[in-house]
Design a protein around this motif. Structure first.
Motif, PDB file in Angstrom:
ATOM      1  N   ARG A   1       0.888  -1.269  -0.017  1.00 26.49           N
ATOM      2  CA  ARG A   1      -0.122  -0.069   0.030  1.00 26.49           C
ATOM      3  C   ARG A   1       0.925   1.205   0.012  1.00 26.49           C
ATOM      4  O   ARG A   1       1.594   1.329   0.983  1.00 26.49           O
ATOM      5  N   VAL A   2       0.663   1.967  -0.912  1.00 24.30           N
ATOM      6  CA  VAL A   2       1.545   3.359  -1.360  1.00 24.30           C
ATOM      7  C   VAL A   2       0.850   4.493  -0.337  1.00 24.30           C
ATOM      8  O   VAL A   2      -0.414   4.722  -0.490  1.00 24.30           O
ATOM      9  N   VAL A   3       1.718   5.165   0.551  1.00 21.02           N
ATOM     10  CA  VAL A   3       1.271   5.800   1.499  1.00 21.02           C
ATOM     11  C   VAL A   3       2.162   7.122   1.446  1.00 21.02           C
ATOM     12  O   VAL A   3       3.445   7.101   0.900  1.00 21.02           O
ATOM     13  N   ALA A   4       1.518   8.176   1.860  1.00 20.25           N
ATOM     14  CA  ALA A   4       2.438   9.667   1.717  1.00 20.25           C
ATOM     15  C   ALA A   4       3.689   9.402   2.853  1.00 20.25           C
ATOM     16  O   ALA A   4       3.551   8.939   3.839  1.00 20.25           O
ATOM     17  N   PRO A   5       4.737   9.793   2.215  1.00 18.18           N
ATOM     18  CA  PRO A   5       6.024   9.617   3.165  1.00 18.18           C
ATOM     19  C   PRO A   5       5.862  10.653   4.315  1.00 18.18           C
ATOM     20  O   PRO A   5       5.324  11.665   4.610  1.00 18.18           O
ATOM     21  N   VAL A   6       6.817  10.118   5.314  1.00 12.34           N
ATOM     22  CA  VAL A   6       6.868  10.927   6.620  1.00 12.34           C
ATOM     23  C   VAL A   6       7.410  12.099   6.309  1.00 12.34           C
ATOM     24  O   VAL A   6       8.596  12.122   5.690  1.00 12.34           O
ATOM     25  N   GLU A   7       6.810  13.274   6.839  1.00  6.32           N
ATOM     26  CA  GLU A   7       7.594  14.603   6.719  1.00  6.32           C
ATOM     27  C   GLU A   7       9.178  14.726   7.407  1.00  6.32           C
ATOM     28  O   GLU A   7       9.176  14.106   8.302  1.00  6.32           O
ATOM     29  N   HIS A   8       9.983  15.133   6.456  1.00  9.86           N
ATOM     30  CA  HIS A   8      11.353  15.409   6.824  1.00  9.86           C
ATOM     31  C   HIS A   8      12.099  14.043   6.998  1.00  9.86           C
ATOM     32  O   HIS A   8      13.231  13.713   7.517  1.00  9.86           O
ATOM     33  N   SER A   9      11.479  13.091   6.302  1.00 11.29           N
ATOM     34  CA  SER A   9      12.217  11.554   6.384  1.00 11.29           C
ATOM     35  C   SER A   9      13.194  11.812   5.248  1.00 11.29           C
ATOM     36  O   SER A   9      12.976  12.478   4.286  1.00 11.29           O
ATOM     37  N   ALA A  10      14.380  10.672   5.328  1.00 12.28           N
ATOM     38  CA  ALA A  10      15.182  10.463   4.254  1.00 12.28           C
ATOM     39  C   ALA A  10      14.740  10.208   3.058  1.00 12.28           C
ATOM     40  O   ALA A  10      13.637   9.454   3.087  1.00 12.28           O
ATOM     41  N   THR A  11      15.356  10.542   2.026  1.00 16.78           N
ATOM     42  CA  THR A  11      14.542  10.199   0.647  1.00 16.78           C
ATOM     43  C   THR A  11      15.431   9.449  -0.314  1.00 16.78           C
ATOM     44  O   THR A  11      16.572   9.582  -0.100  1.00 16.78           O
ATOM     45  N   THR A  12      14.878   8.577  -1.093  1.00 17.27           N
ATOM     46  CA  THR A  12      15.498   7.620  -2.020  1.00 17.27           C
ATOM     47  C   THR A  12      14.785   7.546  -3.217  1.00 17.27           C
ATOM     48  O   THR A  12      13.852   6.908  -3.585  1.00 17.27           O
TER      49      THR A  12
END
Length: 461
Positions: free
Chosen positions: A296-307
């Motif tokens: 299930r695709v969810v909104a990423p957690v704010e300020h989390s590292a991204t790839t």
């Protein structure tokens, strides 16, 4: 009597310092100690009530408060130290599937250690040389003990950053339960003589049709582990996504696109990189046409590292490269016995399978004294694996990794592994350096094939 998940958690929380009867009192710790000196775990095997079928209780056995069990983690090159405490009504061990370790830590009863009896403990302590996705399980009464839930993931992290900011562990397992959650037979002779005795209820991380969340727009490392007794999964994904394969059975490969499906036999693992689509989308995880679970695709957690970009290839593990030009060739024929014999007086399982004309008897504690091959430490070998049956066999070797180099059924891009899915009537070649002394199990990881003859010992000295 089984206990509930809440009771396990409550009980574990109260065990900061406890005496354990195993030749005296012992002090042990929960979780990890100082990470600078390694990874210390206390791992308890005990009965646990779980709800696999909604509204019904299944009396499972578990490593810790869940089935599959507690995910253990260590860093490549570090020591893994586990105090294993047996609170089951039966004796057991832990085998660390895929890990290259000393023989005395391998968890095979009467070969590398004595079984751990109820109420006793055993300290496992070894360095983990290779990064990757692995798992752990007993090597005692395996059909029942694995079938009841005694399996768990073991993740060995790379020493340096890999470029993945997100990862998920996905444990696949079928359960031998009926509509009320009661256990069904884990091994039936007529099924053991074919593909193996299949469970009836699939699960993702212990949940039927389980859901795993992925952060939208990110590239996520997804570790898929087949912890099943029997099932080979025809892994395929459906939805809007991109996916690449980064590792097979713990060993890195040059990243390549995921094909329409990948056959993941019992004991095998695959590391995928999935680029998740927009929030709200779903990706179906399937076994052929059958849905196993959902990403299930969810909104990423704010300020989390991204790839968002594909990470580079994972660093290779320090596995010795076999010298193919000077390797000795050994042949291994995997055969059906051709008849079923049952010794009801002695409680032996039927003898259904054999390797080079020899059927392993799991009730005979001396079988490993008669290895099927003796390898010279430091020499290279090419093992020709010939499947003379109409059924697939995931062939697993303890203690060493081998390199798949050829098959008469499909093109091979050579790679290192510890488990190879040998197809019907397939002839494959794998190569290794015999660099780990000991007597190592060599067997099919369809558990009731293994328990009805399809196992042997290979000695390195």
């Amino acid at each position: 009597m089984s206990v509930t998940r809440r009771q396990i958690l409550t009980g574990v929380a109260g065990l900061a310092v406890v005496g354990v009867t195993a030749g005296g009192l012992g002090r042990y710790w929960l979780g990890r100690s100082d990470p600078e000196v390694g990874h210390d775990y206390q791992l308890i095997a005990a009965p646990l009530d779980v709800e696999l079928v909604p509204g019904h209780t299944t009396q499972a056995w578990a490593f810790g408060p869940s089935a599959p069990g507690t995910e253990l983690r260590a860093r490549q090159g570090d020591w893994l130290r586990v105090r294993f405490i047996n609170r089951l009504p039966v004796e057991t061990t832990i085998h660390w599937h895929g890990i290259r370790l000393p023989l005395e830590m391998d968890g095979v009863p009467y070969v590398s250690q004595l079984p751990v009896k109820p109420g006793e403990f055993f300290d496992y302590r070894f360095r983990v040389p290779d990064a990757g996705s692995y798992w752990y399980h007993p090597h005692v009464a395996s059909s029942e003990e694995l079938g009841r839930g005694l399996v768990g993931p073991l993740i060995i992290e790379e020493r340096e950053p890999t470029g993945f900011a997100h990862e998920r562990t996905v444990s696949l397992k079928n359960w031998h339960v009926d509509e009320q959650g009661a256990f069904l037979p884990f091994s039936i002779a007529r099924e053991a003589a074919r593909n193996g005795t299949l469970g009836r209820l699939s699960s993702v991380n212990g949940v039927h049709l389980g859901v795993v969340d992925l952060p939208a727009g990110e590239v996520v490392r997804v570790r898929l582990l087949n912890l099943d007794n029997t099932a080979t999964y025809r892994i395929n994904l459906r939805g809007q996504f991109e996916a690449r394969i980064y590792a097979l059975d713990g060993n890195p490969i040059e990243p390549r696109d995921l094909d329409k499906e990948y056959w993941l036999g019992p004991g095998m693992r695959i590391d995928l990189a999935i680029r998740a689509p927009a929030a709200g989308e779903v990706i179906a995880l399937r076994d052929g046409p059958v849905r196993l679970g959902t990403f299930r695709v969810v909104a990423p957690v704010e300020h989390s590292a991204t790839t968002r970009d594909w990470p580079p290839a994972l660093p290779a593990n320090p596995v010795s490269e076999p010298d193919l030009s000077n390797a000795e060739k050994l042949n291994f024929n995997f055969e059906w016995v051709g008849s079923v014999s049952v010794d009801t007086d002695n409680g032996r399982p039927p003898s259904l399978w054999q390797i080079n004309g020899q059927a392993w008897d799991i009730t005979d504690k001396t079988c490993a004294d008669r290895p099927i091959a003796r390898l010279v430490k430091g020499n290279s070998y090419i093992l020709e694996l010939k499947n003379m049956t109409q059924y697939q066999h995931p062939i697993h070797l303890h203690g060493m990794s081998f390199k798949v180099i050829a098959s008469n059924r499909h093109e091979v891009i050579p790679y290192f592994t510890d488990t190879y899915l040998l197809g019907r009537n397939e002839r494959a070649q794998v190569a290794l350096v015999a660099d780990n002394p000991g007597t190592w199990m060599f067997h099919c990881h369809v558990i009731d094939h293994m328990e009805t003859g399809l196992m042997a010992a290979i000695e390195v000295a």
